[in-house]
Design a protein around this motif. Structure first.
Motif, PDB file in Angstrom:
ATOM      1  N   MET A  36      -5.713 -44.664 -52.493  1.00  0.00           N
ATOM      2  CA  MET A  36      -5.731 -43.390 -51.822  1.00  0.00           C
ATOM      3  C   MET A  36      -7.159 -42.936 -51.557  1.00  0.00           C
ATOM      4  SD  MET A  36      -3.459 -41.519 -50.651  1.00  0.00           S
ATOM      5  CE  MET A  36      -3.012 -39.917 -50.146  1.00  0.00           C
ATOM      6  N   ALA A  37      -8.070 -43.256 -52.489  1.00  0.00           N
ATOM      7  CA  ALA A  37      -9.473 -42.853 -52.319  1.00  0.00           C
ATOM      8  C   ALA A  37     -10.099 -43.587 -51.137  1.00  0.00           C
ATOM      9  CB  ALA A  37     -10.252 -43.125 -53.588  1.00  0.00           C
ATOM     10  N   ALA A  38      -9.682 -44.826 -50.906  1.00  0.00           N
ATOM     11  CA  ALA A  38     -10.223 -45.585 -49.774  1.00  0.00           C
ATOM     12  C   ALA A  38      -9.787 -44.949 -48.450  1.00  0.00           C
ATOM     13  CB  ALA A  38      -9.766 -47.035 -49.848  1.00  0.00           C
ATOM     14  N   ALA A  39      -8.560 -44.450 -48.415  1.00  0.00           N
ATOM     15  CA  ALA A  39      -8.071 -43.803 -47.192  1.00  0.00           C
ATOM     16  C   ALA A  39      -8.859 -42.530 -46.919  1.00  0.00           C
ATOM     17  CB  ALA A  39      -6.582 -43.489 -47.322  1.00  0.00           C
ATOM     18  N   ARG A  40      -9.175 -41.781 -47.965  1.00  0.00           N
ATOM     19  CA  ARG A  40      -9.948 -40.550 -47.801  1.00  0.00           C
ATOM     20  C   ARG A  40     -11.363 -40.872 -47.327  1.00  0.00           C
ATOM     21  NH1 ARG A  40      -9.896 -35.817 -52.067  1.00  0.00           N
ATOM     22  NH2 ARG A  40      -7.770 -35.936 -51.316  1.00  0.00           N
ATOM     23  N   GLU A  41     -11.950 -41.910 -47.902  1.00  0.00           N
ATOM     24  CA  GLU A  41     -13.303 -42.317 -47.502  1.00  0.00           C
ATOM     25  C   GLU A  41     -13.326 -42.768 -46.039  1.00  0.00           C
ATOM     26  OE1 GLU A  41     -16.246 -45.987 -48.510  1.00  0.00           O
ATOM     27  OE2 GLU A  41     -15.302 -44.975 -50.214  1.00  0.00           O
ATOM     28  N   THR A  42     -12.316 -43.517 -45.631  1.00  0.00           N
ATOM     29  CA  THR A  42     -12.227 -43.968 -44.247  1.00  0.00           C
ATOM     30  C   THR A  42     -12.055 -42.787 -43.308  1.00  0.00           C
ATOM     31  OG1 THR A  42     -11.229 -46.031 -44.992  1.00  0.00           O
ATOM     32  CG2 THR A  42     -10.966 -45.484 -42.678  1.00  0.00           C
ATOM     33  N   ARG A  43     -11.234 -41.839 -43.706  1.00  0.00           N
ATOM     34  CA  ARG A  43     -11.013 -40.640 -42.889  1.00  0.00           C
ATOM     35  C   ARG A  43     -12.314 -39.870 -42.693  1.00  0.00           C
ATOM     36  NH1 ARG A  43      -8.624 -36.325 -41.022  1.00  0.00           N
ATOM     37  NH2 ARG A  43      -7.831 -34.513 -41.995  1.00  0.00           N
ATOM     38  N   LEU A  44     -13.087 -39.736 -43.760  1.00  0.00           N
ATOM     39  CA  LEU A  44     -14.367 -39.030 -43.662  1.00  0.00           C
ATOM     40  C   LEU A  44     -15.353 -39.779 -42.763  1.00  0.00           C
ATOM     41  CD1 LEU A  44     -14.830 -37.782 -47.339  1.00  0.00           C
ATOM     42  CD2 LEU A  44     -14.145 -36.451 -45.330  1.00  0.00           C
ATOM     43  N   ARG A  45     -15.339 -41.111 -42.832  1.00  0.00           N
ATOM     44  CA  ARG A  45     -16.193 -41.917 -41.949  1.00  0.00           C
ATOM     45  C   ARG A  45     -15.822 -41.707 -40.489  1.00  0.00           C
ATOM     46  NH1 ARG A  45     -15.767 -47.944 -43.286  1.00  0.00           N
ATOM     47  NH2 ARG A  45     -17.030 -48.098 -41.431  1.00  0.00           N
ATOM     48  N   VAL A  46     -14.529 -41.685 -40.214  1.00  0.00           N
ATOM     49  CA  VAL A  46     -14.056 -41.523 -38.835  1.00  0.00           C
ATOM     50  C   VAL A  46     -14.423 -40.130 -38.315  1.00  0.00           C
ATOM     51  CG1 VAL A  46     -11.982 -41.346 -37.407  1.00  0.00           C
ATOM     52  CG2 VAL A  46     -12.225 -43.226 -39.022  1.00  0.00           C
ATOM     53  N   ILE A  47     -14.244 -39.113 -39.138  1.00  0.00           N
ATOM     54  CA  ILE A  47     -14.581 -37.748 -38.714  1.00  0.00           C
ATOM     55  C   ILE A  47     -16.077 -37.627 -38.457  1.00  0.00           C
ATOM     56  CG2 ILE A  47     -14.684 -35.344 -39.486  1.00  0.00           C
ATOM     57  CD1 ILE A  47     -11.972 -35.865 -40.882  1.00  0.00           C
ATOM     58  N   ALA A  48     -16.887 -38.213 -39.333  1.00  0.00           N
ATOM     59  CA  ALA A  48     -18.343 -38.165 -39.143  1.00  0.00           C
ATOM     60  C   ALA A  48     -18.745 -38.894 -37.863  1.00  0.00           C
ATOM     61  CB  ALA A  48     -19.051 -38.773 -40.352  1.00  0.00           C
ATOM     62  N   LEU A  49     -18.114 -40.034 -37.591  1.00  0.00           N
ATOM     63  CA  LEU A  49     -18.408 -40.783 -36.373  1.00  0.00           C
ATOM     64  C   LEU A  49     -18.016 -39.978 -35.138  1.00  0.00           C
ATOM     65  CD1 LEU A  49     -19.327 -43.443 -35.050  1.00  0.00           C
ATOM     66  CD2 LEU A  49     -16.972 -44.246 -35.290  1.00  0.00           C
ATOM     67  N   TYR A  50     -16.868 -39.326 -35.184  1.00  0.00           N
ATOM     68  CA  TYR A  50     -16.422 -38.504 -34.058  1.00  0.00           C
ATOM     69  C   TYR A  50     -17.412 -37.369 -33.799  1.00  0.00           C
ATOM     70  CZ  TYR A  50     -13.619 -35.552 -31.042  1.00  0.00           C
ATOM     71  OH  TYR A  50     -13.182 -34.799 -29.981  1.00  0.00           O
ATOM     72  N   LYS A  51     -17.835 -36.690 -34.860  1.00  0.00           N
ATOM     73  CA  LYS A  51     -18.779 -35.576 -34.701  1.00  0.00           C
ATOM     74  C   LYS A  51     -20.102 -36.058 -34.118  1.00  0.00           C
ATOM     75  CE  LYS A  51     -17.124 -32.460 -38.289  1.00  0.00           C
ATOM     76  NZ  LYS A  51     -17.482 -31.807 -39.570  1.00  0.00           N
ATOM     77  N   GLU A  52     -20.570 -37.210 -34.607  1.00  0.00           N
ATOM     78  CA  GLU A  52     -21.835 -37.733 -34.095  1.00  0.00           C
ATOM     79  C   GLU A  52     -21.721 -38.101 -32.617  1.00  0.00           C
ATOM     80  OE1 GLU A  52     -25.233 -41.013 -35.252  1.00  0.00           O
ATOM     81  OE2 GLU A  52     -23.352 -40.984 -36.361  1.00  0.00           O
ATOM     82  N   LEU A  53     -20.635 -38.750 -32.245  1.00  0.00           N
ATOM     83  CA  LEU A  53     -20.441 -39.119 -30.839  1.00  0.00           C
ATOM     84  C   LEU A  53     -20.269 -37.871 -29.968  1.00  0.00           C
ATOM     85  CD1 LEU A  53     -18.125 -42.223 -31.195  1.00  0.00           C
ATOM     86  CD2 LEU A  53     -20.403 -42.184 -30.197  1.00  0.00           C
ATOM     87  N   HIS A  54     -19.606 -36.870 -30.490  1.00  0.00           N
ATOM     88  CA  HIS A  54     -19.428 -35.639 -29.728  1.00  0.00           C
ATOM     89  C   HIS A  54     -20.777 -34.975 -29.470  1.00  0.00           C
ATOM     90  CE1 HIS A  54     -17.987 -31.601 -28.702  1.00  0.00           C
ATOM     91  NE2 HIS A  54     -16.894 -32.230 -28.298  1.00  0.00           N
ATOM     92  N   ARG A  55     -21.646 -34.954 -30.476  1.00  0.00           N
ATOM     93  CA  ARG A  55     -22.984 -34.382 -30.288  1.00  0.00           C
ATOM     94  C   ARG A  55     -23.802 -35.204 -29.293  1.00  0.00           C
ATOM     95  NH1 ARG A  55     -22.981 -34.144 -36.127  1.00  0.00           N
ATOM     96  NH2 ARG A  55     -22.089 -32.146 -36.682  1.00  0.00           N
ATOM     97  N   LEU A  56     -23.684 -36.522 -29.369  1.00  0.00           N
ATOM     98  CA  LEU A  56     -24.404 -37.381 -28.434  1.00  0.00           C
ATOM     99  C   LEU A  56     -23.899 -37.171 -27.006  1.00  0.00           C
ATOM    100  CD1 LEU A  56     -24.640 -40.759 -30.361  1.00  0.00           C
ATOM    101  CD2 LEU A  56     -26.521 -39.245 -29.742  1.00  0.00           C
ATOM    102  N   GLY A  57     -22.632 -36.873 -26.854  1.00  0.00           N
ATOM    103  CA  GLY A  57     -22.043 -36.697 -25.532  1.00  0.00           C
ATOM    104  C   GLY A  57     -22.555 -35.468 -24.800  1.00  0.00           C
ATOM    105  N   ARG A  58     -23.150 -34.535 -25.520  1.00  0.00           N
ATOM    106  CA  ARG A  58     -23.687 -33.332 -24.870  1.00  0.00           C
ATOM    107  C   ARG A  58     -24.788 -33.665 -23.871  1.00  0.00           C
ATOM    108  NH1 ARG A  58     -24.530 -29.719 -30.288  1.00  0.00           N
ATOM    109  NH2 ARG A  58     -22.332 -29.503 -30.799  1.00  0.00           N
ATOM    110  N   ASP A  59     -25.549 -34.694 -24.176  1.00  0.00           N
ATOM    111  CA  ASP A  59     -26.686 -35.062 -23.338  1.00  0.00           C
ATOM    112  C   ASP A  59     -26.396 -36.248 -22.432  1.00  0.00           C
ATOM    113  OD1 ASP A  59     -28.228 -33.094 -24.546  1.00  0.00           O
ATOM    114  OD2 ASP A  59     -28.819 -34.443 -26.169  1.00  0.00           O
ATOM    115  N   TYR A  60     -25.130 -36.622 -22.296  1.00  0.00           N
ATOM    116  CA  TYR A  60     -24.818 -37.800 -21.486  1.00  0.00           C
ATOM    117  C   TYR A  60     -25.268 -37.552 -20.051  1.00  0.00           C
ATOM    118  CZ  TYR A  60     -22.515 -42.144 -20.409  1.00  0.00           C
ATOM    119  OH  TYR A  60     -22.275 -43.439 -20.039  1.00  0.00           O
ATOM    120  N   PRO A  61     -26.000 -38.505 -19.450  1.00  0.00           N
ATOM    121  CA  PRO A  61     -26.632 -38.259 -18.152  1.00  0.00           C
ATOM    122  C   PRO A  61     -25.685 -38.100 -16.962  1.00  0.00           C
ATOM    123  CG  PRO A  61     -27.031 -40.509 -18.870  1.00  0.00           C
ATOM    124  CD  PRO A  61     -26.336 -39.807 -19.989  1.00  0.00           C
ATOM    125  N   ASP A  62     -24.498 -38.662 -17.024  1.00  0.00           N
ATOM    126  CA  ASP A  62     -23.594 -38.622 -15.868  1.00  0.00           C
ATOM    127  C   ASP A  62     -22.433 -37.668 -16.143  1.00  0.00           C
ATOM    128  OD1 ASP A  62     -22.229 -39.120 -13.551  1.00  0.00           O
ATOM    129  OD2 ASP A  62     -21.541 -41.119 -14.136  1.00  0.00           O
TER     130      ASP A  62
END
Length: 92
Positions: A1-27
């Motif tokens: 169960m702890a591995a699932a929680r860790e994976t979930r946190l990784r996915v959420i962090a990745l989504y947030k990072e990509l969302h922030r990067l998308g603010r400056d997308y040139p096109d």
């Protein structure tokens, strides 16, 4: 169960990072945020740990490519700001 929680946190962090990067997308016509959300929603029901890890690796690849695109854009801007001197110009 702890591995699932860790994976979930990784996915959420990745989504947030990509969302922030998308603010400056040139096109703006590409609609980065809509595509990002669609990809994450498409993979929302994955249960196999191997498939989840594969999807995370794809997201990390997209993050790295987007960062490279931004670095290239900054480099090109700097290159335009400081043009190369012509060969006929004497160097000090």
């Amino acid at each position: 169960m702890a591995a699932a929680r860790e994976t979930r946190l990784r996915v959420i962090a990745l989504y947030k990072e990509l969302h922030r990067l998308g603010r400056d997308y040139p096109d703006p016509a590409y609609n980065f945020h809509k595509k990002l959300r669609g990809l994450f929603e498409k993979n929302r029901n994955l249960t196999d740990p191997g498939e989840i890890e594969k999807a995370i690796k794809m997201g990390e690849y997209i993050r790295n490519e987007t960062l490279a695109l931004y670095s290239l854009r900054k480099y090109r801007h700097l290159k335009r700001m400081y043009p190369n001197p012509s060969p006929a110009d004497p160097t000090p």
